[in-house]
Design a protein around this motif. Sequence first.
Motif, PDB file in Angstrom:
ATOM      1  N   TYR A  88      43.512  38.454  51.106  1.00  0.00           N
ATOM      2  CA  TYR A  88      42.034  38.170  50.831  1.00  0.00           C
ATOM      3  C   TYR A  88      42.143  36.667  50.277  1.00  0.00           C
ATOM      4  CZ  TYR A  88      40.940  42.769  51.714  1.00  0.00           C
ATOM      5  OH  TYR A  88      40.720  43.939  52.073  1.00  0.00           O
ATOM      6  N   GLU A  89      41.108  36.003  50.372  1.00  0.00           N
ATOM      7  CA  GLU A  89      40.622  34.761  49.716  1.00  0.00           C
ATOM      8  C   GLU A  89      40.602  34.645  48.276  1.00  0.00           C
ATOM      9  OE1 GLU A  89      38.863  31.744  52.761  1.00  0.00           O
ATOM     10  OE2 GLU A  89      37.699  33.789  52.773  1.00  0.00           O
ATOM     11  N   LEU A  90      40.051  35.889  47.905  1.00  0.00           N
ATOM     12  CA  LEU A  90      39.631  36.130  46.443  1.00  0.00           C
ATOM     13  C   LEU A  90      39.579  37.692  46.172  1.00  0.00           C
ATOM     14  CD1 LEU A  90      38.399  34.538  43.920  1.00  0.00           C
ATOM     15  CD2 LEU A  90      36.121  35.283  44.800  1.00  0.00           C
ATOM     16  N   GLY A  91      40.007  38.087  44.825  1.00  0.00           N
ATOM     17  CA  GLY A  91      39.945  39.288  44.483  1.00  0.00           C
ATOM     18  C   GLY A  91      38.737  39.414  43.650  1.00  0.00           C
ATOM     19  N   ALA A  92      37.872  40.354  43.608  1.00  0.00           N
ATOM     20  CA  ALA A  92      36.748  40.608  42.600  1.00  0.00           C
ATOM     21  C   ALA A  92      36.750  42.013  41.932  1.00  0.00           C
ATOM     22  CB  ALA A  92      35.459  39.902  43.042  1.00  0.00           C
ATOM     23  N   LEU A  93      35.914  42.160  41.045  1.00  0.00           N
ATOM     24  CA  LEU A  93      35.581  43.576  40.574  1.00  0.00           C
ATOM     25  C   LEU A  93      34.501  43.385  39.500  1.00  0.00           C
ATOM     26  CD1 LEU A  93      36.961  44.092  37.293  1.00  0.00           C
ATOM     27  CD2 LEU A  93      39.024  44.268  38.807  1.00  0.00           C
ATOM     28  N   CYS A  94      33.967  44.592  39.211  1.00  0.00           N
ATOM     29  CA  CYS A  94      32.978  44.386  38.172  1.00  0.00           C
ATOM     30  C   CYS A  94      33.580  45.631  37.158  1.00  0.00           C
ATOM     31  CB  CYS A  94      31.679  45.100  38.636  1.00  0.00           C
ATOM     32  SG  CYS A  94      30.336  44.892  37.395  1.00  0.00           S
ATOM     33  N   ALA A  95      33.751  45.248  36.004  1.00  0.00           N
ATOM     34  CA  ALA A  95      34.402  46.129  34.955  1.00  0.00           C
ATOM     35  C   ALA A  95      33.384  46.649  33.941  1.00  0.00           C
ATOM     36  CB  ALA A  95      35.520  45.207  34.153  1.00  0.00           C
ATOM     37  N   ALA A  96      33.702  47.829  33.515  1.00  0.00           N
ATOM     38  CA  ALA A  96      33.021  48.432  32.555  1.00  0.00           C
ATOM     39  C   ALA A  96      33.363  47.468  31.330  1.00  0.00           C
ATOM     40  CB  ALA A  96      33.372  50.033  32.299  1.00  0.00           C
ATOM     41  N   ASP A  97      32.555  47.645  30.182  1.00  0.00           N
ATOM     42  CA  ASP A  97      33.063  46.804  28.982  1.00  0.00           C
ATOM     43  C   ASP A  97      34.053  47.086  28.439  1.00  0.00           C
ATOM     44  OD1 ASP A  97      30.376  45.417  29.044  1.00  0.00           O
ATOM     45  OD2 ASP A  97      29.331  46.764  27.720  1.00  0.00           O
ATOM     46  N   ASP A  98      34.622  48.496  28.271  1.00  0.00           N
ATOM     47  CA  ASP A  98      35.759  48.731  27.651  1.00  0.00           C
ATOM     48  C   ASP A  98      37.051  48.534  28.506  1.00  0.00           C
ATOM     49  OD1 ASP A  98      35.255  50.931  29.645  1.00  0.00           O
ATOM     50  OD2 ASP A  98      35.719  52.456  28.297  1.00  0.00           O
ATOM     51  N   ALA A  99      37.099  48.148  29.422  1.00  0.00           N
ATOM     52  CA  ALA A  99      37.853  47.725  30.648  1.00  0.00           C
ATOM     53  C   ALA A  99      38.264  46.161  30.703  1.00  0.00           C
ATOM     54  CB  ALA A  99      37.831  48.193  32.080  1.00  0.00           C
ATOM     55  N   ALA A 100      37.380  45.444  30.079  1.00  0.00           N
ATOM     56  CA  ALA A 100      37.575  43.929  30.106  1.00  0.00           C
ATOM     57  C   ALA A 100      38.753  43.288  29.630  1.00  0.00           C
ATOM     58  CB  ALA A 100      36.235  43.205  29.474  1.00  0.00           C
ATOM     59  N   ALA A 101      39.210  43.675  28.728  1.00  0.00           N
ATOM     60  CA  ALA A 101      40.422  43.189  28.082  1.00  0.00           C
ATOM     61  C   ALA A 101      41.748  43.534  28.958  1.00  0.00           C
ATOM     62  CB  ALA A 101      40.832  43.966  26.506  1.00  0.00           C
ATOM     63  N   PHE A 102      41.645  44.918  29.609  1.00  0.00           N
ATOM     64  CA  PHE A 102      42.679  45.242  30.533  1.00  0.00           C
ATOM     65  C   PHE A 102      42.824  44.258  31.617  1.00  0.00           C
ATOM     66  CE2 PHE A 102      43.673  47.726  34.456  1.00  0.00           C
ATOM     67  CZ  PHE A 102      44.946  48.217  33.954  1.00  0.00           C
ATOM     68  N   TYR A 103      41.665  43.932  32.440  1.00  0.00           N
ATOM     69  CA  TYR A 103      41.767  43.168  33.377  1.00  0.00           C
ATOM     70  C   TYR A 103      42.056  41.601  33.082  1.00  0.00           C
ATOM     71  CZ  TYR A 103      39.681  47.084  36.009  1.00  0.00           C
ATOM     72  OH  TYR A 103      39.697  48.311  36.398  1.00  0.00           O
ATOM     73  N   SER A 104      41.433  41.191  31.909  1.00  0.00           N
ATOM     74  CA  SER A 104      41.851  39.911  31.368  1.00  0.00           C
ATOM     75  C   SER A 104      43.223  39.476  31.305  1.00  0.00           C
ATOM     76  CB  SER A 104      41.169  39.526  30.042  1.00  0.00           C
ATOM     77  OG  SER A 104      39.676  39.457  30.428  1.00  0.00           O
ATOM     78  N   ARG A 154      45.703  41.095  32.688  1.00  0.00           N
ATOM     79  CA  ARG A 154      46.440  40.905  34.084  1.00  0.00           C
ATOM     80  C   ARG A 154      46.057  39.720  34.836  1.00  0.00           C
ATOM     81  NH1 ARG A 154      48.696  45.187  35.366  1.00  0.00           N
ATOM     82  NH2 ARG A 154      48.653  44.822  37.458  1.00  0.00           N
ATOM     83  N   GLY A 155      45.306  38.688  34.110  1.00  0.00           N
ATOM     84  CA  GLY A 155      45.131  37.487  34.828  1.00  0.00           C
ATOM     85  C   GLY A 155      43.771  37.178  35.532  1.00  0.00           C
ATOM     86  N   TRP A 156      42.813  38.351  35.605  1.00  0.00           N
ATOM     87  CA  TRP A 156      41.603  38.329  36.159  1.00  0.00           C
ATOM     88  C   TRP A 156      40.701  37.703  35.244  1.00  0.00           C
ATOM     89  CZ3 TRP A 156      39.874  41.248  40.610  1.00  0.00           C
ATOM     90  CH2 TRP A 156      40.663  41.711  41.348  1.00  0.00           C
ATOM     91  N   GLN A 157      39.859  36.650  35.818  1.00  0.00           N
ATOM     92  CA  GLN A 157      39.112  35.958  34.979  1.00  0.00           C
ATOM     93  C   GLN A 157      37.853  36.212  35.033  1.00  0.00           C
ATOM     94  OE1 GLN A 157      39.974  32.430  37.340  1.00  0.00           O
ATOM     95  NE2 GLN A 157      41.831  31.988  36.001  1.00  0.00           N
ATOM     96  N   ALA A 158      36.852  36.402  34.000  1.00  0.00           N
ATOM     97  CA  ALA A 158      35.630  36.544  33.840  1.00  0.00           C
ATOM     98  C   ALA A 158      34.673  35.548  34.282  1.00  0.00           C
ATOM     99  CB  ALA A 158      35.040  36.762  32.266  1.00  0.00           C
ATOM    100  N   TRP A 159      33.819  35.925  35.263  1.00  0.00           N
ATOM    101  CA  TRP A 159      32.914  35.040  35.955  1.00  0.00           C
ATOM    102  C   TRP A 159      31.834  34.715  34.782  1.00  0.00           C
ATOM    103  CZ3 TRP A 159      34.051  32.894  40.372  1.00  0.00           C
ATOM    104  CH2 TRP A 159      33.098  31.786  40.908  1.00  0.00           C
ATOM    105  N   ARG A 160      31.610  33.228  34.655  1.00  0.00           N
ATOM    106  CA  ARG A 160      30.865  32.858  33.563  1.00  0.00           C
ATOM    107  C   ARG A 160      29.579  32.388  34.273  1.00  0.00           C
ATOM    108  NH1 ARG A 160      35.783  30.018  32.468  1.00  0.00           N
ATOM    109  NH2 ARG A 160      34.971  28.275  33.378  1.00  0.00           N
ATOM    110  N   GLY A 161      29.192  31.923  35.573  1.00  0.00           N
ATOM    111  CA  GLY A 161      28.090  31.328  36.123  1.00  0.00           C
ATOM    112  C   GLY A 161      27.282  32.685  36.531  1.00  0.00           C
ATOM    113  N   PRO A 162      25.947  32.115  37.070  1.00  0.00           N
ATOM    114  CA  PRO A 162      24.955  33.001  37.467  1.00  0.00           C
ATOM    115  C   PRO A 162      25.450  33.872  38.546  1.00  0.00           C
ATOM    116  CG  PRO A 162      24.661  30.783  38.140  1.00  0.00           C
ATOM    117  CD  PRO A 162      25.795  30.749  37.344  1.00  0.00           C
ATOM    118  N   LEU A 163      25.080  35.070  38.758  1.00  0.00           N
ATOM    119  CA  LEU A 163      25.484  36.137  39.775  1.00  0.00           C
ATOM    120  C   LEU A 163      24.127  36.368  40.511  1.00  0.00           C
ATOM    121  CD1 LEU A 163      27.665  38.559  37.682  1.00  0.00           C
ATOM    122  CD2 LEU A 163      28.421  36.772  39.167  1.00  0.00           C
ATOM    123  N   ALA A 164      24.213  36.711  41.677  1.00  0.00           N
ATOM    124  CA  ALA A 164      23.127  37.181  42.616  1.00  0.00           C
ATOM    125  C   ALA A 164      23.537  38.100  43.873  1.00  0.00           C
ATOM    126  CB  ALA A 164      22.541  35.986  43.215  1.00  0.00           C
TER     127      ALA A 164
END
Length: 180
Positions: A106-122, A124-134
């Motif tokens: 794939y060109e990109l990986g993505a997921l939507c994390a529960a609040d308690d899982a954010a640190a786990f993904y971070s 691992r090198g996953w980056q939180a999206w800071r910009g607007p979503l639609a």
Amino acid sequence: MTELVTAHTHALDAATREAARALSAEAFGDLSDEGWEHGLGGVHALVIENDVLIGHASVVQRRLLHAGRALRTGYVENVVVRADRRGRGHGAALMTALEWVIRDAYELGALCAADDAAAFYSARGWQAWRGPLAALTPHGPAPTPDEEGGVFVLPSASPGAVAPDLDGRLVCDWRDGDLW
């Protein structure tokens, strides 16, 4: 004995699919039919201990729009480890298997994390999206501000991969149920 297995949805027998759905429903509590279906049609990672499914995750293809491109995205769904088996590295094993798929296909990986899982993904090198979503809806693009802070991306090494602008706009394709 504990083993990690990866397989496409078509290769999972009915009993394995039902066990994965039951495990996901137990963990998420409110897993809708659409929520389960979001994780079908792609590659599943399964942790099996003594012939019992104790962990599941899947990656499916979606199109995310970013910076004028429709990106072929490996979207991670239904990541779960049985409650009494957490903290033993099973979640990391599931994600490692799926991250290989994402980086190679794939060109990109993505997921939507529960609040308690954010640190786990971070971690691992996953980056939180800071910009607007639609989301692209049947009525046109619509903002999805409730998901801001919960969407994470993993840059890929595959040909055509992009270095995303984490402050830019990210738009997901339409699907029934939860959009992200």
